[in-house]
Design an enzyme around this catalytic site. Structure first.
Site, mmCIF file in Angstrom:
data_model
loop_
_atom_site.group_PDB
_atom_site.id
_atom_site.type_symbol
_atom_site.label_atom_id
_atom_site.label_comp_id
_atom_site.label_asym_id
_atom_site.label_seq_id
_atom_site.Cartn_x
_atom_site.Cartn_y
_atom_site.Cartn_z
ATOM 1 N N ASP A 148 35.401 21.497 -16.667
ATOM 2 C CA ASP A 148 34.863 22.208 -15.400
ATOM 3 C C ASP A 148 33.435 21.915 -15.486
ATOM 4 O O ASP A 148 32.964 22.859 -16.480
ATOM 5 C CB ASP A 148 35.473 23.593 -15.436
ATOM 6 C CG ASP A 148 35.020 24.328 -14.001
ATOM 7 O OD1 ASP A 148 33.914 24.154 -13.822
ATOM 8 O OD2 ASP A 148 35.797 24.931 -13.519
ATOM 9 N N HIS A 149 32.675 21.204 -14.646
ATOM 10 C CA HIS A 149 31.195 21.144 -15.220
ATOM 11 C C HIS A 149 30.466 22.330 -15.176
ATOM 12 O O HIS A 149 29.649 22.611 -15.844
ATOM 13 C CB HIS A 149 30.554 20.074 -14.556
ATOM 14 C CG HIS A 149 30.267 20.223 -13.137
ATOM 15 N ND1 HIS A 149 31.118 20.238 -12.060
ATOM 16 C CD2 HIS A 149 28.903 20.698 -12.564
ATOM 17 C CE1 HIS A 149 30.382 20.443 -10.895
ATOM 18 N NE2 HIS A 149 29.104 20.708 -11.283
ATOM 19 N N HIS A 172 35.740 26.069 -10.504
ATOM 20 C CA HIS A 172 34.572 26.661 -10.967
ATOM 21 C C HIS A 172 34.260 28.189 -10.694
ATOM 22 O O HIS A 172 33.751 28.856 -11.258
ATOM 23 C CB HIS A 172 33.208 25.805 -10.120
ATOM 24 C CG HIS A 172 33.413 24.364 -9.828
ATOM 25 N ND1 HIS A 172 33.878 23.960 -11.314
ATOM 26 C CD2 HIS A 172 33.297 23.526 -9.066
ATOM 27 C CE1 HIS A 172 33.611 22.354 -10.766
ATOM 28 N NE2 HIS A 172 33.398 22.012 -9.627
#
Ligand code: BG6
Length: 505
Positions: free
Chosen positions: A185-186, A248
């Site tokens: 999950d950047h 996110h």
């Protein structure tokens, strides 16, 4: 969390090597890790794809990406010459066993050349339907004794719903140990997001007031000016809830709401994050109407440029029921947060691109000031600005200079650009280094992914079972549908925005 050690020798295999992610994010990240001295002495990067390319052509493509997107600017010829010698390309058919045998043979040849065993990182930057095929083939065809040195990195979307996420977890866990699975999950790798934990748990000041006794409500707003661009094919089957909220935004919420961990161990922190998801109030069908708002953009204007509506975008169904905007009011049912609303909103083609978390504190219990003293009364707020501004602001009331007692809100600001020099590492640099180091703190564990799906499934079901008659219900360039304003206004609040480039939008 990272120490100052360097990673072991590593072979980095990118499935989807010719795709957008490799070009825009992975290559610049690996190159910057190299420049900053984080890459191991021995490493290879193998890109795979269907296109026929030579090693040199592949290197050229990655160089273009680095020149355009690297935070350190264009690659310097001498550095690039050394770095790029470690890059290779392999034409591949992901369903064909031959691909994996060839990869296995390459890995063995690098190890023989280095005279040491390498960690093997398989990065799956491909469509999700390939995840199980690749995982299966890695297990069957790549060097057997290399399995315990293997890590697999999975890009989102991790599943399309709870059921498919569970099935994928089961499949992956049948092949790999959970410690080998890195679900990206950047957002968790963003510098400002990592700082939420540092700020909360390295300062004694906050913890005593970080609860329902002092906090009125929390807002998490991730707005984008971009529309779906060329991703209509994917997005139309996903929508804002799946694309942004399930991953996110819920992860941001977890960082704000989590209990203090007892140490920095990856699982300790992930336990605390998953506790939050498990404590979140489930919606029944009735509550969804009052707690969740969906939107879809119509034709409009972004920064003076006319843009088409979502249904006119390439690869989007002209009668699409997919939401490009979502706002939800959540509650976390535990001692710390009971009855404190958490408002989330996200959307495409909105007025501004900004990711901001605002914690609004309760009002003072008694005012000693005459009403005329408070020109612009504003309850205290703590604002984490994740992007584009990178800052933490504490909004306070103060006396405006002058002979009378007039109060004004002022900001106590910690601004990254004023405090530190240089651009901080990109999220992918952090996450790729963590993968090489074997640190899973910033990655999603299977139970987290499932808990997040479980929470949003009732909303998805409600929205999918009933076509919205009002779509499109916000013009591109606006702040989203009117109902989203009402969602928060009915509780006496309004959406908080920070000026971007001096403008409030
Ligand atoms: C991705 C979503 O995960 O995050 C995109 O699929 C979105 O739709 C992007 O635009 C936003 O990321 P960032 O880092 O630009 O805020």
């Amino acid at each position: 969390m990272k120490s100052t050690k360097q990673p072991q020798p590593t072979v980095f295999i990118i499935f989807g090597g010719t795709g957008d992610l490799a070009w825009r994010k992975l290559a610049p990240a690996l190159y910057n890790l190299y420049l900053d001295g984080w890459m191991p002495e021995h490493f290879s990067i193998i890109g795979t794809g269907r296109t026929q390319l030579s090693d040199d052509q592949f290197r050229e493509k990655l160089l273009e990406g680095i020149d355009q997107f690297s935070r350190s600017g264009k690659a310097k010829a001498d550095q690039w010459a050394i770095f790029s010698k470690n890059i290779y390309y392999q034409v591949s058919d992901l369903k064909d066993a031959k691909t994996y045998h060839e990869l296995g043979a390459r890995i063995e040849s690098y190890e023989a050349e280095w005279n040491e065993k390498a960690d093997l990182i398989y990065y799956l930057a491909v469509a999700p339907n390939f995840f199980p095929i690749i995982a299966d083939n890695i297990a069957k065809k790549c060097p057997k004794e290399g399995m315990d040195r293997t890590r697999i990195v999975i890009e989102k979307p991790f599943g399309h719903d709870l059921e498919s996420a569970k099935a994928l977890n089961k499949q992956l866990q049948g092949i790999f140990d959970e410690t080998q699975i890195y679900r990206i999950d950047h957002y968790l790798g963003k510098e400002t997001v990592q700082n939420i934990m540092a700020f909360r748990f390295a300062n004694a000041l906050l913890e005593p007031i970080w609860n329902r006794n002092y906090i009125d409500h929390v807002q998490i707003s991730v707005t984008e000016q971009l529309g779906v661009e060329d991703r209509g094919g994917y997005y139309d089957g996903a929508g804002a809830m799946r694309d942004m909220v399930q991953n996110h935004i819920l992860q941001l919420l977890c960082l704000i709401a989590m209990e203090p961990p007892i140490n920095l161990d990856a699982d300790e922190i992930r336990n605390r994050r998953v506790d939050v998801l498990r404590s979140m109030r489930r919606f029944d069908a009735d509550a969804i109407r009052f707690s969740a708002v969906r939107g879809q953009y119509g034709h409009g204007w972004i920064e003076g440029k006319e843009v088409p509506g979502y249904r006119e975008e390439p690869e989007v169904n002209p009668e699409s029921n997919t939401e490009t905007f979502a706002a939800v009011k959540f509650f976390v049912d535990n001692w710390r947060w009971q009855d404190v609303p958490f408002y989330l909103r996200t959307g495409k083609h909105l007025n501004q691109s900004a990711s901001v978390i605002s914690i609004q504190f309760k009002n003072i219990p008694h005012s000693i000031f005459p009403p005329e003293a408070a020109e612009n009364w504003q309850q205290n707020r703590l604002v984490f600005s994740i992007q584009p501004e990178m800052s933490i602001r504490l909004q306070m009331q103060a006396k405006r200079p002058g002979l009378d007692m007039t109060l004004n809100p002022v900001d106590l600001v910690f601004d990254y650009s004023g405090t530190y020099h240089g651009k901080p590492p990109e999220a992918y640099e952090t996450l790729l280094l963590d993968t090489m180091m074997g640190d899973q703190t910033l990655f999603m564990r299977s139970d987290q992914v499932e808990a997040a799906w479980e929470l949003i499934m009732p909303i998805l079901h409600a929205w999918e079972s009933k076509k919205s008659l009002s779509f499109p219900n916000y013009p591109a360039g606006s702040w989203g549908p009117e109902n989203a304003e009402a969602l928060i206004a009915q509780d006496g609040f309004h959406w908080f925005t920070l000026p971007v480039n001096g403008k409030h939008g």
